[in-house]
Design a protein around this motif. Sequence first.
Motif, PDB file in Angstrom:
ATOM      1  N   THR A 165     -17.570 -33.945   2.189  1.00 43.52           N
ATOM      2  CA  THR A 165     -17.965 -35.091   1.840  1.00 43.52           C
ATOM      3  C   THR A 165     -17.268 -36.337   2.526  1.00 43.52           C
ATOM      4  OG1 THR A 165     -18.297 -34.136  -0.391  1.00 43.52           O
ATOM      5  CG2 THR A 165     -18.083 -36.553  -0.431  1.00 43.52           C
ATOM      6  N   ASP A 166     -18.060 -37.187   3.090  1.00 42.48           N
ATOM      7  CA  ASP A 166     -17.246 -38.420   3.614  1.00 42.48           C
ATOM      8  C   ASP A 166     -17.356 -39.738   2.996  1.00 42.48           C
ATOM      9  OD1 ASP A 166     -17.278 -36.287   5.556  1.00 42.48           O
ATOM     10  OD2 ASP A 166     -18.786 -37.272   6.866  1.00 42.48           O
ATOM     11  N   VAL A 167     -16.174 -40.230   2.547  1.00 43.49           N
ATOM     12  CA  VAL A 167     -16.177 -41.266   1.923  1.00 43.49           C
ATOM     13  C   VAL A 167     -15.951 -42.573   2.698  1.00 43.49           C
ATOM     14  CG1 VAL A 167     -15.147 -42.573  -0.205  1.00 43.49           C
ATOM     15  CG2 VAL A 167     -15.528 -40.290  -0.281  1.00 43.49           C
ATOM     16  N   ALA A 168     -16.744 -43.602   3.023  1.00 44.64           N
ATOM     17  CA  ALA A 168     -16.407 -44.496   4.132  1.00 44.64           C
ATOM     18  C   ALA A 168     -16.468 -45.828   3.583  1.00 44.64           C
ATOM     19  CB  ALA A 168     -17.379 -44.310   5.097  1.00 44.64           C
ATOM     20  N   VAL A 169     -15.699 -46.772   4.263  1.00 41.92           N
ATOM     21  CA  VAL A 169     -15.969 -48.227   4.086  1.00 41.92           C
ATOM     22  C   VAL A 169     -15.935 -48.893   5.605  1.00 41.92           C
ATOM     23  CG1 VAL A 169     -13.731 -48.647   3.898  1.00 41.92           C
ATOM     24  CG2 VAL A 169     -15.110 -50.098   2.919  1.00 41.92           C
ATOM     25  N   VAL A 170     -16.954 -49.859   5.655  1.00 46.68           N
ATOM     26  CA  VAL A 170     -16.817 -50.628   6.929  1.00 46.68           C
ATOM     27  C   VAL A 170     -16.015 -51.707   7.019  1.00 46.68           C
ATOM     28  CG1 VAL A 170     -18.695 -51.939   8.311  1.00 46.68           C
ATOM     29  CG2 VAL A 170     -19.843 -49.984   6.958  1.00 46.68           C
ATOM     30  N   LEU A 171     -15.089 -51.788   7.690  1.00 43.65           N
ATOM     31  CA  LEU A 171     -14.009 -52.746   7.934  1.00 43.65           C
ATOM     32  C   LEU A 171     -14.467 -53.984   8.588  1.00 43.65           C
ATOM     33  CD1 LEU A 171     -10.975 -50.261   8.791  1.00 43.65           C
ATOM     34  CD2 LEU A 171     -11.780 -51.278   6.304  1.00 43.65           C
ATOM     35  N   SER A 172     -15.281 -53.670   9.533  1.00 42.77           N
ATOM     36  CA  SER A 172     -15.648 -54.729  10.411  1.00 42.77           C
ATOM     37  C   SER A 172     -16.992 -54.286  11.252  1.00 42.77           C
ATOM     38  CB  SER A 172     -14.729 -55.335  11.428  1.00 42.77           C
ATOM     39  OG  SER A 172     -14.387 -54.362  12.479  1.00 42.77           O
ATOM     40  N   GLY A 173     -17.877 -55.291  11.318  1.00 39.54           N
ATOM     41  CA  GLY A 173     -19.209 -55.011  12.189  1.00 39.54           C
ATOM     42  C   GLY A 173     -20.281 -54.621  11.417  1.00 39.54           C
ATOM     43  N   GLU A 174     -21.322 -54.180  12.046  1.00 35.91           N
ATOM     44  CA  GLU A 174     -22.577 -53.745  11.002  1.00 35.91           C
ATOM     45  C   GLU A 174     -22.955 -52.464  11.840  1.00 35.91           C
ATOM     46  OE1 GLU A 174     -25.827 -56.832  10.043  1.00 35.91           O
ATOM     47  OE2 GLU A 174     -26.558 -55.485  11.545  1.00 35.91           O
ATOM     48  N   VAL A 175     -23.317 -51.506  11.012  1.00 35.64           N
ATOM     49  CA  VAL A 175     -23.671 -50.293  11.560  1.00 35.64           C
ATOM     50  C   VAL A 175     -24.920 -49.697  10.738  1.00 35.64           C
ATOM     51  CG1 VAL A 175     -22.206 -48.804   9.850  1.00 35.64           C
ATOM     52  CG2 VAL A 175     -22.712 -47.914  12.127  1.00 35.64           C
ATOM     53  N   VAL A 176     -25.707 -48.794  11.373  1.00 36.37           N
ATOM     54  CA  VAL A 176     -26.894 -48.193  10.797  1.00 36.37           C
ATOM     55  C   VAL A 176     -26.650 -46.806  10.573  1.00 36.37           C
ATOM     56  CG1 VAL A 176     -29.461 -47.786  11.025  1.00 36.37           C
ATOM     57  CG2 VAL A 176     -28.489 -49.920  11.723  1.00 36.37           C
ATOM     58  N   LEU A 177     -26.884 -46.493   9.260  1.00 32.93           N
ATOM     59  CA  LEU A 177     -26.796 -45.038   8.756  1.00 32.93           C
ATOM     60  C   LEU A 177     -28.278 -44.455   8.993  1.00 32.93           C
ATOM     61  CD1 LEU A 177     -25.578 -42.702   7.482  1.00 32.93           C
ATOM     62  CD2 LEU A 177     -25.796 -43.666   5.368  1.00 32.93           C
ATOM     63  N   GLY A 178     -28.449 -43.460   9.844  1.00 35.44           N
ATOM     64  CA  GLY A 178     -29.935 -42.804   9.921  1.00 35.44           C
ATOM     65  C   GLY A 178     -29.650 -41.536   9.317  1.00 35.44           C
ATOM     66  N   LEU A 179     -30.730 -41.150   8.583  1.00 29.75           N
ATOM     67  CA  LEU A 179     -30.740 -39.977   8.007  1.00 29.75           C
ATOM     68  C   LEU A 179     -32.045 -38.964   8.380  1.00 29.75           C
ATOM     69  CD1 LEU A 179     -29.918 -40.720   4.236  1.00 29.75           C
ATOM     70  CD2 LEU A 179     -28.347 -39.778   6.145  1.00 29.75           C
ATOM     71  N   SER A 180     -32.077 -37.660   8.284  1.00 31.83           N
ATOM     72  CA  SER A 180     -33.024 -36.792   8.964  1.00 31.83           C
ATOM     73  C   SER A 180     -34.560 -36.985   8.226  1.00 31.83           C
ATOM     74  CB  SER A 180     -32.471 -35.295   8.709  1.00 31.83           C
ATOM     75  OG  SER A 180     -32.204 -35.002   7.542  1.00 31.83           O
ATOM     76  N   ASP A 181     -34.644 -37.630   7.264  1.00 31.59           N
ATOM     77  CA  ASP A 181     -35.769 -38.061   6.457  1.00 31.59           C
ATOM     78  C   ASP A 181     -36.467 -39.370   7.188  1.00 31.59           C
ATOM     79  OD1 ASP A 181     -34.327 -40.096   5.387  1.00 31.59           O
ATOM     80  OD2 ASP A 181     -34.992 -39.558   3.362  1.00 31.59           O
ATOM     81  N   GLY A 182     -35.701 -39.903   8.345  1.00 25.47           N
ATOM     82  CA  GLY A 182     -36.152 -41.034   9.069  1.00 25.47           C
ATOM     83  C   GLY A 182     -35.686 -42.304   8.187  1.00 25.47           C
ATOM     84  N   THR A 183     -34.764 -42.231   7.286  1.00 22.09           N
ATOM     85  CA  THR A 183     -34.359 -43.553   6.512  1.00 22.09           C
ATOM     86  C   THR A 183     -33.130 -43.885   7.448  1.00 22.09           C
ATOM     87  OG1 THR A 183     -34.859 -42.517   4.362  1.00 22.09           O
ATOM     88  CG2 THR A 183     -33.057 -44.186   4.518  1.00 22.09           C
ATOM     89  N   GLU A 184     -33.085 -45.599   7.249  1.00 24.49           N
ATOM     90  CA  GLU A 184     -32.219 -46.206   8.010  1.00 24.49           C
ATOM     91  C   GLU A 184     -31.577 -47.357   7.069  1.00 24.49           C
ATOM     92  OE1 GLU A 184     -33.515 -47.632  11.765  1.00 24.49           O
ATOM     93  OE2 GLU A 184     -32.960 -46.060  12.909  1.00 24.49           O
ATOM     94  N   THR A 185     -30.375 -47.179   6.962  1.00 19.91           N
ATOM     95  CA  THR A 185     -29.723 -48.158   5.772  1.00 19.91           C
ATOM     96  C   THR A 185     -28.705 -48.964   6.873  1.00 19.91           C
ATOM     97  OG1 THR A 185     -30.144 -46.571   3.968  1.00 19.91           O
ATOM     98  CG2 THR A 185     -28.371 -48.437   3.754  1.00 19.91           C
ATOM     99  N   THR A 186     -28.848 -50.025   6.727  1.00 21.27           N
ATOM    100  CA  THR A 186     -27.989 -51.068   7.479  1.00 21.27           C
ATOM    101  C   THR A 186     -26.610 -51.548   6.549  1.00 21.27           C
ATOM    102  OG1 THR A 186     -29.394 -52.069   9.021  1.00 21.27           O
ATOM    103  CG2 THR A 186     -27.252 -53.185   8.836  1.00 21.27           C
ATOM    104  N   LEU A 187     -25.331 -51.227   7.147  1.00 11.94           N
ATOM    105  CA  LEU A 187     -24.004 -51.357   6.301  1.00 11.94           C
ATOM    106  C   LEU A 187     -23.334 -52.411   7.147  1.00 11.94           C
ATOM    107  CD1 LEU A 187     -23.460 -47.576   5.873  1.00 11.94           C
ATOM    108  CD2 LEU A 187     -24.184 -49.112   4.039  1.00 11.94           C
ATOM    109  N   ALA A 188     -22.782 -53.321   6.210  1.00 14.94           N
ATOM    110  CA  ALA A 188     -21.970 -54.396   6.956  1.00 14.94           C
ATOM    111  C   ALA A 188     -20.428 -54.326   6.382  1.00 14.94           C
ATOM    112  CB  ALA A 188     -22.429 -55.687   6.397  1.00 14.94           C
ATOM    113  N   ALA A 189     -19.467 -55.224   6.776  1.00 15.30           N
ATOM    114  CA  ALA A 189     -18.269 -55.162   6.325  1.00 15.30           C
ATOM    115  C   ALA A 189     -18.271 -55.254   4.786  1.00 15.30           C
ATOM    116  CB  ALA A 189     -17.613 -56.022   6.924  1.00 15.30           C
TER     117      ALA A 189
END
Length: 178
Positions: free
Chosen positions: A120-144
């Motif tokens: 289980t990975d608990v994460a926080v974006v500290l800086s920048g912007e990243v896209v989390l992609g999942l195997s069902d094709g979902t993409e979620t953009t996360l920001a700082a």
Amino acid sequence: MTSRRRVVTGHTDNGTSTIASDAAVPARTSPGLPGVDMLYLWGTDGPQAYPDQGAEPAWTQHFPPVGGFRFVTFTLPPADFVRPEDADSPENQQHARSSFPGLLETYREDEPGVHTSDTTDVAVVLSGEVVLGLSDGTETTLAAGDTVVQNGTAHSWTNRTNQPVEMLFVLVGATRKA
């Protein structure tokens, strides 16, 4: 990111709390994963017992077993980062395997960047912007400031911006049902 300060508490012989260490933790890099920096801030392969002297517990793999955890930052290079031609050489891939033990083995050969771990990975974006992609094709953009709890799913992290992304993770060992 070349290092980050880590302050660790511990106990004296009579049980008084104290600063056990206050030092910079250097980032790990590898020519086999160019542009990626990881700082392993703390980790253990099993439960902690107190009081203790505040010494860092021994651990061996990037991903922790059940009962263990890792506290790590991860920096992903910008989208315009030019990957060196020799990044995939056998020598550089072996360097990456020794720098980040167990990490590359979780990646899927048929889907670049996609990996799965029994954590289980608990994460926080500290800086920048990243896209989390999942195997069902979902993409979620996360920001700082955004957080995510990644529950042992096949996933990828993609930086589509011209700035590096830094994330802070706590990886907790989990059990995968057969």
